[in-house]
Design a protein around this motif. Structure first.
Motif, PDB file in Angstrom:
ATOM      1  N   ILE A 232      51.292  37.438  54.833  1.00 37.17           N
ATOM      2  CA  ILE A 232      49.952  36.953  54.277  1.00 37.17           C
ATOM      3  C   ILE A 232      49.982  35.571  54.592  1.00 37.17           C
ATOM      4  O   ILE A 232      49.170  34.731  54.458  1.00 37.17           O
ATOM      5  CB  ILE A 232      50.447  37.369  52.916  1.00 37.17           C
ATOM      6  CG1 ILE A 232      49.235  36.770  51.962  1.00 37.17           C
ATOM      7  CG2 ILE A 232      51.648  36.527  52.190  1.00 37.17           C
ATOM      8  CD1 ILE A 232      49.252  37.202  50.687  1.00 37.17           C
TER       9      ILE A 232
ATOM     10  N   ASN B 102      50.941  41.578  49.618  1.00 41.68           N
ATOM     11  CA  ASN B 102      49.401  41.238  50.067  1.00 41.68           C
ATOM     12  C   ASN B 102      49.100  39.895  48.823  1.00 41.68           C
ATOM     13  O   ASN B 102      47.696  39.730  48.984  1.00 41.68           O
ATOM     14  CB  ASN B 102      48.502  42.270  50.299  1.00 41.68           C
ATOM     15  CG  ASN B 102      48.477  43.317  49.048  1.00 41.68           C
ATOM     16  OD1 ASN B 102      48.680  42.782  48.051  1.00 41.68           O
ATOM     17  ND2 ASN B 102      47.827  44.272  49.473  1.00 41.68           N
ATOM     18  N   GLU B 103      49.903  39.656  48.133  1.00 36.43           N
ATOM     19  CA  GLU B 103      49.387  38.754  47.085  1.00 36.43           C
ATOM     20  C   GLU B 103      50.673  37.364  47.285  1.00 36.43           C
ATOM     21  O   GLU B 103      51.850  37.932  47.309  1.00 36.43           O
ATOM     22  CB  GLU B 103      49.117  38.949  45.737  1.00 36.43           C
ATOM     23  CG  GLU B 103      48.136  40.155  45.871  1.00 36.43           C
ATOM     24  CD  GLU B 103      48.069  41.085  44.719  1.00 36.43           C
ATOM     25  OE1 GLU B 103      48.011  40.459  43.437  1.00 36.43           O
ATOM     26  OE2 GLU B 103      48.583  42.346  44.565  1.00 36.43           O
TER      27      GLU B 103
ATOM     28  N   GLY C 294      45.431  36.151  48.074  1.00 34.97           N
ATOM     29  CA  GLY C 294      45.534  37.620  48.392  1.00 34.97           C
ATOM     30  C   GLY C 294      44.522  38.233  48.047  1.00 34.97           C
ATOM     31  O   GLY C 294      43.376  38.059  47.528  1.00 34.97           O
ATOM     32  N   LEU C 295      44.862  39.491  47.875  1.00 30.08           N
ATOM     33  CA  LEU C 295      43.777  40.770  47.904  1.00 30.08           C
ATOM     34  C   LEU C 295      43.664  41.016  46.497  1.00 30.08           C
ATOM     35  O   LEU C 295      42.695  41.539  46.116  1.00 30.08           O
ATOM     36  CB  LEU C 295      44.334  42.170  48.498  1.00 30.08           C
ATOM     37  CG  LEU C 295      44.286  42.070  50.015  1.00 30.08           C
ATOM     38  CD1 LEU C 295      44.863  43.416  50.602  1.00 30.08           C
ATOM     39  CD2 LEU C 295      43.152  41.490  50.639  1.00 30.08           C
ATOM     40  N   ASN C 296      44.601  40.422  45.484  1.00 23.22           N
ATOM     41  CA  ASN C 296      44.415  40.837  43.998  1.00 23.22           C
ATOM     42  C   ASN C 296      44.348  42.078  43.813  1.00 23.22           C
ATOM     43  O   ASN C 296      43.599  42.455  42.680  1.00 23.22           O
ATOM     44  CB  ASN C 296      43.212  39.948  43.600  1.00 23.22           C
ATOM     45  CG  ASN C 296      43.314  39.560  41.964  1.00 23.22           C
ATOM     46  OD1 ASN C 296      44.634  39.585  41.541  1.00 23.22           O
ATOM     47  ND2 ASN C 296      42.183  39.205  41.279  1.00 23.22           N
ATOM     48  N   CYS C 297      45.002  43.038  44.238  1.00 21.78           N
ATOM     49  CA  CYS C 297      44.998  44.421  44.007  1.00 21.78           C
ATOM     50  C   CYS C 297      45.440  44.862  42.671  1.00 21.78           C
ATOM     51  O   CYS C 297      45.271  45.796  41.814  1.00 21.78           O
ATOM     52  CB  CYS C 297      45.692  45.254  44.991  1.00 21.78           C
ATOM     53  SG  CYS C 297      45.064  45.100  46.801  1.00 21.78           S
TER      54      CYS C 297
ATOM     55  N   SER D 146      39.504  38.884  44.839  1.00 24.39           N
ATOM     56  CA  SER D 146      40.442  38.466  46.110  1.00 24.39           C
ATOM     57  C   SER D 146      40.104  37.314  46.754  1.00 24.39           C
ATOM     58  O   SER D 146      38.666  36.907  46.694  1.00 24.39           O
ATOM     59  CB  SER D 146      40.404  39.816  47.053  1.00 24.39           C
ATOM     60  OG  SER D 146      40.878  40.990  46.563  1.00 24.39           O
TER      61      SER D 146
ATOM     62  N   ILE E 117      41.110  34.893  50.401  1.00 27.41           N
ATOM     63  CA  ILE E 117      42.074  34.512  51.480  1.00 27.41           C
ATOM     64  C   ILE E 117      42.136  33.099  51.613  1.00 27.41           C
ATOM     65  O   ILE E 117      42.918  32.473  52.103  1.00 27.41           O
ATOM     66  CB  ILE E 117      41.415  35.122  52.608  1.00 27.41           C
ATOM     67  CG1 ILE E 117      40.185  34.397  53.205  1.00 27.41           C
ATOM     68  CG2 ILE E 117      41.252  36.609  52.818  1.00 27.41           C
ATOM     69  CD1 ILE E 117      39.641  34.951  54.542  1.00 27.41           C
TER      70      ILE E 117
END
Length: 459
Positions: A27, A50-51, A65-68, A79, A81
């Motif tokens: 990341i 991914n965060e 990050g993707l903030n899933c 999300s 980048i």
């Protein structure tokens, strides 16, 4: 009986916490070299790493990050980048940071303040509600008069350690992980008393639904879920209040690690004058042995490639099912034995024993392959995952084919597929390396055939 000794505290790296070398996490390739150079502390989280949150040398706090998990703390579920600054935390001089898989984030500052955000279905944010925290909010109840120096997260519970040695816990409590003596959830920080009432706690750690504390005299206390014996109490019943880990009597523990049952001991791999120098012995130092009444009956000696390593039996029994089974079946714990290890190399086996002490692995990718083989043999699933992360992060054009060959040899299918795709994506470069031409004939033919099916040789 353990004699009181001077403890030294070091900044051991906990899982997911990265202090300097953030380049190993994919990341962080989203950041510029200048941004990476500014980082002094970071936490990578999310189901696929991914965060991330990071703190700069200027004490600015950024997330991206993707903030899933909806756990970036930016006030929305978007999300990004491009790193976003968490203005509420900038300038706070954050010194401790933890992430729970619930997920939620908790951190402390040099001034002893505690902030939290993320999911809050079990009041793991400590604000007395079950409302999700979309931005960082200070944890106030019962902590405002305390200077917090360390925080820890379970999956849905949280802990804080104050400078005067008090432990506070809150959140989900289905297994007693809050240490209150019941299984009722705790909506705000509550002091963990009972056996800890008169103790000076110096370090804390959380598992998913378990908790641990290290006392200033080296004693370890555990509570919460214990279905697999991870608290080291000699049973598999849940513990609703702190209970001392008796099996560690005579062992001076410096600091706790994550996932519970992961203490850092003060006597691993030191030179011992009782063994000849030419054998390059790595054992317990004589000075540290003075801390114990009968150290010889507490240790086992491993001989690997002619070198010796001393390991405390309690560590083997608590941390490794392979050795725990051996103890139960036929080992006499009073025997002074040398355990011969011939199926693994010295660097690999030393790294494995050190993993049992520190819960971390420090090996180059080539040696991590051997450790992966050991982890498979000993059914150490968490270690297997660590090894594969090391190997994947360490793959280069030069070693890709060597790692692919080893993955095939040890039947590591996921790693084999990863290495294969890397080789195909860098086909021109890797076919010019020595490792490519040293690959055995059948494996080389299999690789070419598989790569051809993927269209690697199309004009």
């Amino acid at each position: 009986m353990l004699k009181k000794c001077q403890l030294t505290y070091r900044n051991y790296m906990k899982p997911n916490i990265v202090m300097v070398d953030v380049g190993k996490w994919p990341i962080f390739t989203l950041l510029s070299p200048q941004e990476i150079a500014s980082i002094r502390k970071a936490c990578v989280f999310g189901t696929s790493a991914n965060e991330a949150i990071y703190i700069t040398h200027n004490d600015e706090v950024f997330v991206f990050g993707l903030n899933c998990s909806n756990c970036l703390g930016t006030g929305d579920n978007q999300s990004t980048i491009v790193p976003k600054k968490l203005e509420a935390l900038c300038g706070k001089k954050i010194n401790n940071l933890s992430y729970g898989s619930g997920p939620h984030v908790i951190l402390s500052t040099e001034d002893g303040e505690v902030y939290a955000w993320g999911h809050n279905g079990y009041s793991q944010l400590g604000n007395g509600t079950t409302n999700q925290g979309i931005t960082p909010i200070q944890v106030c109840t019962n902590l405002l008069i305390k200077r917090v120096i360390e925080v820890a997260c379970g999956s849905h519970h949280s802990m804080a350690l104050s400078s005067d040695g008090d432990v506070y816990a809150w959140g989900y409590n289905n297994c007693g992980q809050v240490g209150s003596g019941s299984t009722a959830n705790q909506p705000t920080p509550r002091k963990v008393s009972n056996c800890l009432q008169t103790k000076m706690v110096v370090s804390i750690a959380c598992g998913q639904t378990s908790s641990m504390a290290v006392i200033d005299n080296g004693e370890v206390y555990g509570w919460g879920y214990n279905g697999n014996g991870q608290l080291g109490l000699g049973n598999n019943g849940n513990q609703l209040t702190p209970c001392r880990v008796a099996a560690l009597h005579g062992v001076c523990v410096l600091q706790g690690g994550r996932d519970c049952g992961l203490p850092l001991f003060s006597h691993f791999c030191c030179q011992d004058p009782r063994w000849p120098e030419h054998e390059d012995s790595l054992t317990v130092a004589e000075s540290l042995k003075k801390e114990f009444d009968s150290p010889e009956t507490s240790d086992l000696k491993f001989r690997v490639d002619g070198k010796y390593i001393h390991v405390h039996k309690a560590v083997l029994k608590i941390r490794c099912e392979h050795f725990r089974t051996m103890f139960q079946s036929y080992w006499n714990e009073d025997m002074k034995e040398v355990i011969e290890i011939d199926q693994f190399s010295y660097p690999v086996y030393r790294a494995f024993l050190e993993y049992l002490y520190t819960d971390s692995v420090d090996l180059p990718p080539e040696d991590a392959i051997g450790l992966l083989d050991l982890a498979t043999s000993y059914c150490e699933n968490r270690l297997k995952k660590l090894c594969q992360h090391i190997i994947k992060r360490g793959i280069t054009v030069e070693n890709a084919f060597s790692l692919l060959s080893a993955a095939v040899r040890y039947d590591a299918e996921d790693l084999e597929e990863f290495c294969f795709k890397f080789c195909v994506n860098h086909l021109t470069e890797v076919t010019q390396t020595a490792a490519f031409w040293q690959m055995d004939g059948p494996l080389l033919k299999e690789f070419i055939a598989k790569a051809s099916k993927c269209g690697a040789f199309k004009n």
